[in-house]
Design a protein around this motif. Sequence first.
Motif, PDB file in Angstrom:
ATOM      1  N   VAL A  64       0.838  -1.205   0.000  1.00  0.00           N
ATOM      2  CA  VAL A  64       0.000   0.000   0.000  1.00  0.00           C
ATOM      3  C   VAL A  64       0.874   1.257   0.000  1.00  0.00           C
ATOM      4  N   GLU A  65       0.521   2.218  -0.838  1.00  0.00           N
ATOM      5  CA  GLU A  65       1.154   3.533  -0.794  1.00  0.00           C
ATOM      6  C   GLU A  65       0.319   4.404   0.140  1.00  0.00           C
ATOM      7  N   TYR A  66       0.996   5.161   0.995  1.00  0.00           N
ATOM      8  CA  TYR A  66       0.294   5.980   1.980  1.00  0.00           C
ATOM      9  C   TYR A  66       0.430   7.469   1.697  1.00  0.00           C
ATOM     10  N   ASP A  67      -0.547   8.199   2.179  1.00  0.00           N
ATOM     11  CA  ASP A  67      -0.575   9.650   2.141  1.00  0.00           C
ATOM     12  C   ASP A  67      -1.098  10.099   3.501  1.00  0.00           C
ATOM     13  N   VAL A  68      -1.207  11.408   3.707  1.00  0.00           N
ATOM     14  CA  VAL A  68      -1.696  11.942   4.976  1.00  0.00           C
ATOM     15  C   VAL A  68      -2.624  13.122   4.743  1.00  0.00           C
ATOM     16  N   GLU A  69      -3.440  13.392   5.733  1.00  0.00           N
ATOM     17  CA  GLU A  69      -4.315  14.571   5.713  1.00  0.00           C
ATOM     18  C   GLU A  69      -3.461  15.823   5.934  1.00  0.00           C
ATOM     19  N   PRO A  70      -3.947  16.984   5.480  1.00  0.00           N
ATOM     20  CA  PRO A  70      -3.173  18.229   5.625  1.00  0.00           C
ATOM     21  C   PRO A  70      -2.886  18.645   7.065  1.00  0.00           C
ATOM     22  N   ASN A  71      -3.652  18.142   8.029  1.00  0.00           N
ATOM     23  CA  ASN A  71      -3.448  18.561   9.419  1.00  0.00           C
ATOM     24  C   ASN A  71      -2.455  17.669  10.166  1.00  0.00           C
ATOM     25  N   GLU A  72      -1.750  16.788   9.458  1.00  0.00           N
ATOM     26  CA  GLU A  72      -0.791  15.878  10.097  1.00  0.00           C
ATOM     27  C   GLU A  72       0.626  16.439  10.010  1.00  0.00           C
ATOM     28  N   GLY A  73       1.438  16.106  10.998  1.00  0.00           N
ATOM     29  CA  GLY A  73       2.840  16.476  10.983  1.00  0.00           C
ATOM     30  C   GLY A  73       3.165  17.601  11.949  1.00  0.00           C
ATOM     31  N   VAL A  74       4.433  17.948  11.966  1.00  0.00           N
ATOM     32  CA  VAL A  74       4.963  18.985  12.849  1.00  0.00           C
ATOM     33  C   VAL A  74       4.844  20.339  12.146  1.00  0.00           C
ATOM     34  N   ILE A  75       4.282  21.309  12.830  1.00  0.00           N
ATOM     35  CA  ILE A  75       4.167  22.659  12.267  1.00  0.00           C
ATOM     36  C   ILE A  75       5.557  23.289  12.201  1.00  0.00           C
ATOM     37  N   VAL A  76       5.895  23.830  11.025  1.00  0.00           N
ATOM     38  CA  VAL A  76       7.189  24.478  10.819  1.00  0.00           C
ATOM     39  C   VAL A  76       6.976  25.821  10.114  1.00  0.00           C
ATOM     40  N   ASP A  77       7.940  26.722  10.306  1.00  0.00           N
ATOM     41  CA  ASP A  77       7.931  28.016   9.626  1.00  0.00           C
ATOM     42  C   ASP A  77       8.827  27.905   8.404  1.00  0.00           C
ATOM     43  N   PRO A 127       5.483   6.485   5.036  1.00  0.00           N
ATOM     44  CA  PRO A 127       6.115   5.278   4.522  1.00  0.00           C
ATOM     45  C   PRO A 127       5.687   4.909   3.098  1.00  0.00           C
ATOM     46  N   ASN A 128       6.462   4.048   2.535  1.00  0.00           N
ATOM     47  CA  ASN A 128       6.157   3.302   1.307  1.00  0.00           C
ATOM     48  C   ASN A 128       5.925   4.165   0.086  1.00  0.00           C
ATOM     49  N   PRO A 129       6.940   4.778  -0.437  1.00  0.00           N
ATOM     50  CA  PRO A 129       8.334   4.769   0.015  1.00  0.00           C
ATOM     51  C   PRO A 129       8.549   5.754   1.171  1.00  0.00           C
ATOM     52  N   THR A 130       9.566   5.495   1.963  1.00  0.00           N
ATOM     53  CA  THR A 130       9.865   6.366   3.097  1.00  0.00           C
ATOM     54  C   THR A 130      10.283   7.734   2.587  1.00  0.00           C
ATOM     55  N   ARG A 131       9.538   8.764   3.045  1.00  0.00           N
ATOM     56  CA  ARG A 131       9.804  10.118   2.580  1.00  0.00           C
ATOM     57  C   ARG A 131       9.299  11.136   3.592  1.00  0.00           C
ATOM     58  N   LEU A 132       9.823  12.346   3.484  1.00  0.00           N
ATOM     59  CA  LEU A 132       9.326  13.479   4.254  1.00  0.00           C
ATOM     60  C   LEU A 132       8.542  14.362   3.308  1.00  0.00           C
ATOM     61  N   ILE A 133       7.342  14.706   3.725  1.00  0.00           N
ATOM     62  CA  ILE A 133       6.475  15.552   2.917  1.00  0.00           C
ATOM     63  C   ILE A 133       6.259  16.865   3.643  1.00  0.00           C
ATOM     64  N   LEU A 134       6.435  17.955   2.900  1.00  0.00           N
ATOM     65  CA  LEU A 134       6.131  19.286   3.393  1.00  0.00           C
ATOM     66  C   LEU A 134       4.736  19.633   2.895  1.00  0.00           C
ATOM     67  N   GLN A 135       3.838  19.893   3.832  1.00  0.00           N
ATOM     68  CA  GLN A 135       2.471  20.261   3.493  1.00  0.00           C
ATOM     69  C   GLN A 135       2.310  21.754   3.761  1.00  0.00           C
ATOM     70  N   VAL A 136       1.904  22.470   2.737  1.00  0.00           N
ATOM     71  CA  VAL A 136       1.713  23.911   2.848  1.00  0.00           C
ATOM     72  C   VAL A 136       0.225  24.188   2.668  1.00  0.00           C
ATOM     73  N   GLY A 137      -0.369  24.743   3.717  1.00  0.00           N
ATOM     74  CA  GLY A 137      -1.811  24.963   3.664  1.00  0.00           C
ATOM     75  C   GLY A 137      -2.536  23.624   3.555  1.00  0.00           C
ATOM     76  N   ARG A 138      -3.705  23.637   2.948  1.00  0.00           N
ATOM     77  CA  ARG A 138      -4.495  22.407   2.849  1.00  0.00           C
ATOM     78  C   ARG A 138      -4.314  21.692   1.512  1.00  0.00           C
ATOM     79  N   ASN A 139      -3.717  22.366   0.524  1.00  0.00           N
ATOM     80  CA  ASN A 139      -3.732  21.802  -0.815  1.00  0.00           C
ATOM     81  C   ASN A 139      -2.376  21.556  -1.459  1.00  0.00           C
ATOM     82  N   GLN A 140      -1.303  21.966  -0.831  1.00  0.00           N
ATOM     83  CA  GLN A 140       0.007  21.823  -1.456  1.00  0.00           C
ATOM     84  C   GLN A 140       0.871  20.834  -0.682  1.00  0.00           C
TER      85      GLN A 140
END
Length: 145
Positions: A96-109, A124-137
């Motif tokens: 399974v490939e995973y994604d996350v909702e926009p409200n997940e993760g550590v808030i950063v400036d 995970p799957n593949p292991t990566r760090l995702i930067l979420q900006v706002g609700r859509n990016q």
Amino acid sequence: MKHNLMDIKSLNKALLEIAEKKNRLSELNYNDSTYDEIEEELHDLEDDFGEKFGDYVEDALHYVHDEYCPDNDVLLPIAYLANKYIEKGKLADGSVEYDVEPNEGVIVDVDDYPGKESRLVLVPNPTRLILQVGRNQKEEVWHAG
């Protein structure tokens, strides 16, 4: 710090186990008779993850923080885990490939996005760090390998 292919596979497998356990826990309420047991299993998985892969993931986090959000302190890798992961679809190997909702993760400036709520999350799957900006990016800012 160099890691061979097997280490990356092990890293991803450990992260997948955590994601699946977090998803299972998110489906339960506190009164469920299995909640405490599953929560304890999750903490054990997180502890093992930190011991085996913490240095490698922390190096990645330092890199990402330096590039995108230098004013924020790097936290322990487990802080960047989502509370719940979304199944995005199946990969070629059947996993399974995973994604996350926009409200997940550590808030950063993020310097490039002043005034926009941004979050950094480990997926995970593949292991990566995702930067979420706002609700859509969403932007992949690092991947294991």
